[in-house]
Enzyme design. Sequence first.
Site, mmCIF file in Angstrom:
data_model
loop_
_atom_site.group_PDB
_atom_site.id
_atom_site.type_symbol
_atom_site.label_atom_id
_atom_site.label_comp_id
_atom_site.label_asym_id
_atom_site.label_seq_id
_atom_site.Cartn_x
_atom_site.Cartn_y
_atom_site.Cartn_z
ATOM 1 N N SER A 142 0.927 -1.180 -0.162
ATOM 2 C CA SER A 142 0.007 -0.063 -0.224
ATOM 3 C C SER A 142 0.923 1.104 -0.100
ATOM 4 O O SER A 142 1.893 1.152 0.530
ATOM 5 C CB SER A 142 -0.894 0.022 1.347
ATOM 6 O OG SER A 142 -1.795 1.237 1.330
ATOM 7 N N TYR A 164 -0.836 -0.941 10.480
ATOM 8 C CA TYR A 164 -1.148 -1.328 9.065
ATOM 9 C C TYR A 164 -0.035 -0.684 8.288
ATOM 10 O O TYR A 164 0.627 -1.340 7.622
ATOM 11 C CB TYR A 164 -2.567 -0.896 8.780
ATOM 12 C CG TYR A 164 -2.785 -1.279 7.382
ATOM 13 C CD1 TYR A 164 -2.995 -2.441 7.023
ATOM 14 C CD2 TYR A 164 -2.858 -0.127 6.288
ATOM 15 C CE1 TYR A 164 -3.132 -2.757 5.731
ATOM 16 C CE2 TYR A 164 -3.209 -0.464 5.165
ATOM 17 C CZ TYR A 164 -3.455 -1.756 4.666
ATOM 18 O OH TYR A 164 -3.672 -1.887 3.247
HETATM 19 N N1 LIG Z 1 -8.592 -1.495 0.014
HETATM 20 C C1 LIG Z 1 -7.846 -0.753 -0.157
HETATM 21 O O1 LIG Z 1 -7.985 0.507 -0.293
HETATM 22 C C2 LIG Z 1 -6.346 -1.181 -0.280
HETATM 23 C C3 LIG Z 1 -5.367 -0.271 -0.265
HETATM 24 C C4 LIG Z 1 -3.846 -0.601 -0.267
HETATM 25 C C5 LIG Z 1 -3.694 -1.914 -0.322
HETATM 26 N N2 LIG Z 1 -4.561 -2.939 0.175
HETATM 27 C C6 LIG Z 1 -4.271 -4.301 0.229
HETATM 28 O O2 LIG Z 1 -4.651 -5.092 -0.823
HETATM 29 C C7 LIG Z 1 -4.840 -6.569 -0.189
HETATM 30 C C8 LIG Z 1 -6.511 -6.869 -0.413
HETATM 31 O O3 LIG Z 1 -7.148 -5.939 0.402
HETATM 32 P P1 LIG Z 1 -8.670 -5.905 0.508
HETATM 33 O O4 LIG Z 1 -8.822 -4.471 0.458
HETATM 34 O O5 LIG Z 1 -9.121 -6.541 -0.738
HETATM 35 O O6 LIG Z 1 -9.200 -6.390 1.744
HETATM 36 P P2 LIG Z 1 -10.375 -7.516 2.186
HETATM 37 O O7 LIG Z 1 -11.547 -7.274 1.036
HETATM 38 O O8 LIG Z 1 -10.579 -7.469 3.540
HETATM 39 O O9 LIG Z 1 -9.758 -8.989 1.693
HETATM 40 C C9 LIG Z 1 -8.400 -9.209 2.446
HETATM 41 C C10 LIG Z 1 -8.472 -10.841 2.189
HETATM 42 O O10 LIG Z 1 -7.227 -11.378 2.878
HETATM 43 C C11 LIG Z 1 -7.705 -12.479 3.469
HETATM 44 N N3 LIG Z 1 -7.007 -12.667 4.733
HETATM 45 C C12 LIG Z 1 -6.668 -11.962 5.822
HETATM 46 N N4 LIG Z 1 -6.220 -12.739 6.818
HETATM 47 C C13 LIG Z 1 -5.901 -13.754 6.374
HETATM 48 C C14 LIG Z 1 -5.020 -14.797 6.688
HETATM 49 N N5 LIG Z 1 -4.711 -15.113 7.735
HETATM 50 N N6 LIG Z 1 -5.025 -16.006 5.992
HETATM 51 C C15 LIG Z 1 -5.616 -15.827 4.758
HETATM 52 N N7 LIG Z 1 -6.463 -15.106 4.198
HETATM 53 C C16 LIG Z 1 -6.506 -13.810 4.869
HETATM 54 C C17 LIG Z 1 -9.092 -12.358 3.658
HETATM 55 O O11 LIG Z 1 -9.786 -13.409 4.121
HETATM 56 P P3 LIG Z 1 -11.404 -13.763 4.924
HETATM 57 O O12 LIG Z 1 -12.478 -13.225 4.164
HETATM 58 O O13 LIG Z 1 -11.030 -14.912 5.264
HETATM 59 O O14 LIG Z 1 -11.046 -12.691 6.259
HETATM 60 C C18 LIG Z 1 -9.650 -11.610 2.529
HETATM 61 O O15 LIG Z 1 -9.755 -12.490 1.807
HETATM 62 C C19 LIG Z 1 -4.389 -6.251 1.178
HETATM 63 O O16 LIG Z 1 -3.103 -6.828 1.341
HETATM 64 C C20 LIG Z 1 -4.529 -4.698 1.619
HETATM 65 O O17 LIG Z 1 -3.741 -4.315 2.429
HETATM 66 C C21 LIG Z 1 -5.776 -2.470 -0.009
#
Ligand SMILES: NC(=O)c1ccc[n+]([C@@H]2O[C@H](COP(=O)([O-])OP(=O)(O)OC[C@H]3O[C@@H](n4cnc5c(N)ncnc54)[C@H](OP(=O)(O)O)[C@@H]3O)[C@@H](O)[C@H]2O)c1
Length: 241
Positions: A142, A164
Amino acid sequence: MSGQTIALVTGANKGIGYEIAAGLGALDWRVGVGARDDGRREAAMAKLRAAGADAFGVPLDVTDDASVAAAARLVEDEAGGLDVLVNNAGLTGGMPQQPTMVDPAIVRTAVETNVIGVIRVTNAMLPLLRRSLSPRIVNMSSSVGSLTRQSVAGEQTGPISAAYAPSKTFLNAVTVQYAKELRDTNILINAGCPGYCATDLNGFRGVRTPEQGAAIAIRLATLPDDGPTGGFFEDAGVVPW
Ligand SMILES: NC(=O)c1ccc[n+]([C@@H]2O[C@H](COP(=O)([O-])OP(=O)(O)OC[C@H]3O[C@@H](n4cnc5c(N)ncnc54)[C@H](OP(=O)(O)O)[C@@H]3O)[C@@H](O)[C@H]2O)c1
Protein backbone atom coordinates in the site's frame (compact mmCIF):
# COMPACT_ATOMS: atom_id res chain seq x y z
CA MET A 1 2.67 -29.26 -16.77
CA SER A 2 0.26 -28.42 -19.55
CA GLY A 3 1.86 -25.14 -20.60
CA GLN A 4 -0.99 -23.23 -18.99
CA THR A 5 0.26 -20.55 -16.59
CA ILE A 6 -0.50 -21.44 -12.97
CA ALA A 7 -1.13 -18.75 -10.37
CA LEU A 8 -1.95 -18.71 -6.68
CA VAL A 9 -3.69 -15.72 -5.11
CA THR A 10 -3.87 -15.51 -1.32
CA GLY A 11 -6.99 -13.97 0.21
CA ALA A 12 -8.80 -14.54 -3.07
CA ASN A 13 -12.28 -15.04 -1.64
CA LYS A 14 -13.24 -11.37 -1.71
CA GLY A 15 -12.18 -7.81 -2.40
CA ILE A 16 -9.13 -7.11 -4.51
CA GLY A 17 -7.86 -10.70 -4.25
CA TYR A 18 -11.05 -12.03 -5.81
CA GLU A 19 -10.69 -9.58 -8.69
CA ILE A 20 -7.04 -10.53 -9.19
CA ALA A 21 -8.12 -14.17 -9.45
CA ALA A 22 -10.87 -13.20 -11.89
CA GLY A 23 -8.45 -11.12 -13.96
CA LEU A 24 -5.86 -13.90 -14.16
CA GLY A 25 -8.62 -16.40 -14.94
CA ALA A 26 -9.70 -14.20 -17.84
CA LEU A 27 -6.18 -14.62 -19.26
CA ASP A 28 -6.94 -18.37 -19.39
CA TRP A 29 -4.55 -19.04 -16.55
CA ARG A 30 -5.22 -21.78 -14.00
CA VAL A 31 -5.86 -19.95 -10.75
CA GLY A 32 -5.51 -21.27 -7.22
CA VAL A 33 -8.04 -19.53 -5.00
CA GLY A 34 -6.27 -19.22 -1.65
CA ALA A 35 -8.69 -18.67 1.23
CA ARG A 36 -8.82 -19.69 4.86
CA ASP A 37 -12.57 -20.19 5.18
CA ASP A 38 -14.10 -23.17 3.36
CA GLY A 39 -17.48 -21.58 2.74
CA ARG A 40 -16.08 -18.27 1.50
CA ARG A 41 -13.59 -20.10 -0.74
CA GLU A 42 -16.27 -22.34 -2.26
CA ALA A 43 -18.55 -19.35 -2.91
CA ALA A 44 -15.75 -17.45 -4.63
CA MET A 45 -14.79 -20.49 -6.71
CA ALA A 46 -18.37 -21.00 -7.83
CA LYS A 47 -18.52 -17.39 -8.98
CA LEU A 48 -15.13 -17.56 -10.71
CA ARG A 49 -16.02 -20.79 -12.49
CA ALA A 50 -19.38 -19.39 -13.58
CA ALA A 51 -17.40 -16.56 -15.18
CA GLY A 52 -15.33 -19.14 -17.07
CA ALA A 53 -12.19 -19.18 -14.90
CA ASP A 54 -10.19 -22.38 -14.48
CA ALA A 55 -10.12 -22.09 -10.69
CA PHE A 56 -9.10 -24.57 -8.02
CA GLY A 57 -9.47 -24.16 -4.29
CA VAL A 58 -6.49 -23.83 -1.95
CA PRO A 59 -7.26 -23.84 1.79
CA LEU A 60 -4.75 -21.33 3.09
CA ASP A 61 -4.28 -19.39 6.31
CA VAL A 62 -1.11 -17.35 5.81
CA THR A 63 -0.44 -17.24 9.58
CA ASP A 64 -0.36 -21.02 9.95
CA ASP A 65 2.76 -23.05 9.05
CA ALA A 66 0.87 -26.33 8.58
CA SER A 67 -1.82 -24.70 6.44
CA VAL A 68 0.78 -23.06 4.18
CA ALA A 69 2.82 -26.28 3.83
CA ALA A 70 -0.34 -28.18 2.94
CA ALA A 71 -1.24 -25.48 0.40
CA ALA A 72 2.12 -25.91 -1.35
CA ARG A 73 1.56 -29.67 -1.56
CA LEU A 74 -1.95 -29.14 -2.89
CA VAL A 75 -0.78 -26.73 -5.61
CA GLU A 76 1.90 -29.23 -6.68
CA ASP A 77 -0.59 -32.13 -6.75
CA GLU A 78 -3.41 -30.18 -8.37
CA ALA A 79 -1.51 -28.07 -10.89
CA GLY A 80 1.96 -29.65 -11.08
CA GLY A 81 3.76 -26.39 -10.46
CA LEU A 82 3.43 -22.65 -9.93
CA ASP A 83 4.39 -19.69 -12.10
CA VAL A 84 2.91 -16.73 -10.29
CA LEU A 85 2.28 -16.06 -6.60
CA VAL A 86 0.19 -13.07 -5.59
CA ASN A 87 0.54 -12.37 -1.87
CA ASN A 88 -2.67 -10.43 -1.48
CA ALA A 89 -4.08 -11.51 1.91
CA GLY A 90 -3.93 -8.67 4.38
CA LEU A 91 -5.67 -6.91 7.24
CA THR A 92 -5.42 -3.74 9.26
CA GLY A 93 -5.14 -5.54 12.59
CA GLY A 94 -7.82 -3.45 14.29
CA MET A 95 -8.27 0.10 15.48
CA PRO A 96 -7.24 2.53 16.94
CA GLN A 97 -3.67 2.56 15.73
CA GLN A 98 -2.29 5.87 16.94
CA PRO A 99 1.24 5.04 18.15
CA THR A 100 0.61 6.62 21.57
CA MET A 101 -2.32 4.36 22.38
CA VAL A 102 -2.06 1.30 20.14
CA ASP A 103 -2.47 -2.16 21.64
CA PRO A 104 0.74 -4.06 20.78
CA ALA A 105 -1.45 -7.04 19.88
CA ILE A 106 -2.82 -5.02 16.95
CA VAL A 107 0.70 -4.35 15.68
CA ARG A 108 1.57 -8.02 16.08
CA THR A 109 -1.54 -9.10 14.15
CA ALA A 110 -0.78 -6.75 11.27
CA VAL A 111 2.85 -7.83 11.02
CA GLU A 112 2.01 -11.53 11.44
CA THR A 113 -0.36 -11.48 8.46
CA ASN A 114 0.97 -8.71 6.22
CA VAL A 115 4.68 -9.46 6.54
CA ILE A 116 5.42 -12.82 8.14
CA GLY A 117 2.50 -14.37 6.27
CA VAL A 118 4.03 -13.22 2.99
CA ILE A 119 7.44 -14.65 3.93
CA ARG A 120 5.85 -17.93 5.05
CA VAL A 121 3.83 -18.37 1.85
CA THR A 122 6.62 -17.20 -0.46
CA ASN A 123 9.17 -19.59 1.01
CA ALA A 124 6.75 -22.50 0.88
CA MET A 125 5.98 -21.80 -2.80
CA LEU A 126 9.55 -21.00 -3.91
CA PRO A 127 10.51 -24.60 -4.75
CA LEU A 128 7.59 -24.65 -7.21
CA LEU A 129 8.29 -21.15 -8.54
CA ARG A 130 11.96 -21.97 -9.13
CA ARG A 131 10.88 -24.62 -11.68
CA SER A 132 8.85 -22.11 -13.69
CA LEU A 133 10.21 -20.52 -16.88
CA SER A 134 8.90 -17.05 -15.91
CA PRO A 135 8.16 -16.92 -12.20
CA ARG A 136 6.62 -13.77 -10.73
CA ILE A 137 5.83 -12.80 -7.16
CA VAL A 138 3.52 -9.88 -6.46
CA ASN A 139 3.22 -8.51 -2.94
CA MET A 140 0.12 -6.41 -2.39
CA SER A 141 1.41 -3.48 -0.45
CA SER A 142 0.00 0.00 0.00
CA SER A 143 1.20 3.51 -0.67
CA VAL A 144 0.46 4.19 3.01
CA GLY A 145 3.68 2.22 3.55
CA SER A 146 5.62 4.87 1.61
CA LEU A 147 7.75 6.76 4.14
CA THR A 148 8.28 9.46 1.54
CA ARG A 149 4.55 10.06 1.13
CA GLN A 150 3.96 9.81 4.89
CA SER A 151 6.52 12.59 5.32
CA VAL A 152 5.02 14.99 2.79
CA ALA A 153 2.35 17.31 4.13
CA GLY A 154 -0.91 17.13 2.20
CA GLU A 155 -0.33 13.63 0.74
CA GLN A 156 -3.20 11.10 0.95
CA THR A 157 -1.64 8.77 3.49
CA GLY A 158 -4.57 7.27 5.41
CA PRO A 159 -5.10 7.47 9.16
CA ILE A 160 -2.24 7.70 11.68
CA SER A 161 -1.09 4.13 12.07
CA ALA A 162 1.46 2.22 14.14
CA ALA A 163 0.37 -1.13 12.71
CA TYR A 164 -1.08 -1.32 9.19
CA ALA A 165 0.97 1.38 7.43
CA PRO A 166 4.31 0.32 8.99
CA SER A 167 3.52 -3.32 8.19
CA LYS A 168 3.40 -2.33 4.52
CA THR A 169 6.69 -0.40 4.89
CA PHE A 170 8.15 -3.61 6.37
CA LEU A 171 6.67 -5.63 3.50
CA ASN A 172 8.27 -3.27 0.97
CA ALA A 173 11.64 -3.67 2.70
CA VAL A 174 11.29 -7.45 2.68
CA THR A 175 10.37 -7.35 -1.03
CA VAL A 176 13.62 -5.50 -1.76
CA GLN A 177 15.61 -8.09 0.21
CA TYR A 178 13.99 -10.97 -1.72
CA ALA A 179 14.82 -9.23 -4.98
CA LYS A 180 18.42 -8.86 -3.81
CA GLU A 181 18.72 -12.54 -2.93
CA LEU A 182 16.94 -13.70 -6.10
CA ARG A 183 18.65 -11.29 -8.48
CA ASP A 184 20.57 -14.04 -10.29
CA THR A 185 17.42 -16.10 -10.84
CA ASN A 186 14.56 -15.59 -13.32
CA ILE A 187 12.16 -14.67 -10.48
CA LEU A 188 10.77 -11.13 -10.57
CA ILE A 189 9.31 -9.92 -7.27
CA ASN A 190 7.62 -6.56 -6.83
CA ALA A 191 5.27 -4.72 -4.51
CA GLY A 192 2.09 -3.12 -5.82
CA CYS A 193 -0.38 -0.59 -4.46
CA PRO A 194 -4.00 -0.97 -5.61
CA GLY A 195 -5.07 2.53 -4.60
CA TYR A 196 -7.89 3.26 -2.18
CA CYS A 197 -10.52 0.64 -3.06
CA ALA A 198 -13.95 0.01 -1.55
CA THR A 199 -13.54 -3.28 0.32
CA ASP A 200 -14.21 -4.81 3.74
CA LEU A 201 -10.73 -3.67 4.80
CA ASN A 202 -11.85 -0.04 4.98
CA GLY A 203 -15.60 -0.40 5.51
CA PHE A 204 -16.09 0.12 1.76
CA ARG A 205 -14.99 3.76 2.01
CA GLY A 206 -12.45 3.45 -0.83
CA VAL A 207 -13.05 5.42 -3.99
CA ARG A 208 -11.83 2.82 -6.49
CA THR A 209 -13.42 -0.51 -7.33
CA PRO A 210 -11.68 -3.76 -6.30
CA GLU A 211 -11.38 -4.51 -10.01
CA GLN A 212 -9.45 -1.29 -10.54
CA GLY A 213 -7.27 -2.23 -7.56
CA ALA A 214 -6.52 -5.61 -9.11
CA ALA A 215 -5.05 -4.06 -12.26
CA ILE A 216 -1.60 -3.35 -10.80
CA ALA A 217 -1.29 -6.91 -9.50
CA ILE A 218 -2.22 -8.29 -12.90
CA ARG A 219 0.35 -6.00 -14.52
CA LEU A 220 3.09 -7.18 -12.15
CA ALA A 221 1.99 -10.82 -12.56
CA THR A 222 2.39 -10.56 -16.33
CA LEU A 223 5.71 -8.70 -16.50
CA PRO A 224 7.99 -9.65 -19.38
CA ASP A 225 11.21 -11.49 -18.55
CA ASP A 226 13.18 -8.22 -18.72
CA GLY A 227 10.72 -6.49 -16.40
CA PRO A 228 11.65 -4.82 -13.11
CA THR A 229 12.28 -6.57 -9.81
CA GLY A 230 12.46 -5.16 -6.30
CA GLY A 231 10.23 -2.22 -7.19
CA PHE A 232 7.06 -0.63 -5.82
CA PHE A 233 4.39 0.32 -8.34
CA GLU A 234 0.88 1.72 -8.66
CA ASP A 235 -1.16 2.34 -11.82
CA ALA A 236 0.53 5.71 -12.37
CA GLY A 237 4.05 4.29 -12.08
CA VAL A 238 6.72 3.99 -9.39
CA VAL A 239 5.72 4.66 -5.77
CA PRO A 240 8.51 6.33 -3.77
CA TRP A 241 9.84 4.34 -0.80
N1 LIG B 1 -8.69 -1.75 -0.06
C1 LIG B 1 -7.73 -0.84 -0.17
O1 LIG B 1 -7.99 0.36 -0.31
C2 LIG B 1 -6.29 -1.26 -0.14
C3 LIG B 1 -5.32 -0.26 -0.34
C4 LIG B 1 -4.00 -0.62 -0.33
C5 LIG B 1 -3.63 -1.93 -0.17
N2 LIG B 1 -4.59 -2.89 0.02
C6 LIG B 1 -4.13 -4.26 0.21
O2 LIG B 1 -4.77 -5.11 -0.74
C7 LIG B 1 -4.90 -6.42 -0.20
C8 LIG B 1 -6.35 -6.89 -0.31
O3 LIG B 1 -7.14 -6.05 0.51
P1 LIG B 1 -8.71 -5.83 0.32
O4 LIG B 1 -8.92 -4.40 0.37
O5 LIG B 1 -9.21 -6.63 -0.82
O6 LIG B 1 -9.23 -6.41 1.72
P2 LIG B 1 -10.41 -7.43 2.08
O7 LIG B 1 -11.58 -7.27 1.20
O8 LIG B 1 -10.58 -7.28 3.56
O9 LIG B 1 -9.76 -8.85 1.77
C9 LIG B 1 -8.66 -9.32 2.49
C10 LIG B 1 -8.44 -10.77 2.14
O10 LIG B 1 -7.33 -11.25 2.93
C11 LIG B 1 -7.76 -12.44 3.56
N3 LIG B 1 -7.00 -12.75 4.76
C12 LIG B 1 -6.81 -11.98 5.87
N4 LIG B 1 -6.09 -12.65 6.77
C13 LIG B 1 -5.80 -13.86 6.23
C14 LIG B 1 -5.09 -15.01 6.66
N5 LIG B 1 -4.52 -15.07 7.86
N6 LIG B 1 -4.97 -16.06 5.82
C15 LIG B 1 -5.54 -16.02 4.59
N7 LIG B 1 -6.26 -14.99 4.13
C16 LIG B 1 -6.38 -13.92 4.95
C17 LIG B 1 -9.24 -12.25 3.83
O11 LIG B 1 -9.86 -13.49 4.12
P3 LIG B 1 -11.19 -13.58 5.03
O12 LIG B 1 -12.36 -13.25 4.15
O13 LIG B 1 -11.17 -15.00 5.50
O14 LIG B 1 -11.02 -12.59 6.15
C18 LIG B 1 -9.64 -11.66 2.49
O15 LIG B 1 -9.78 -12.66 1.52
C19 LIG B 1 -4.40 -6.35 1.25
O16 LIG B 1 -3.07 -6.79 1.32
C20 LIG B 1 -4.49 -4.86 1.55
O17 LIG B 1 -3.59 -4.46 2.56
C21 LIG B 1 -5.90 -2.59 0.03
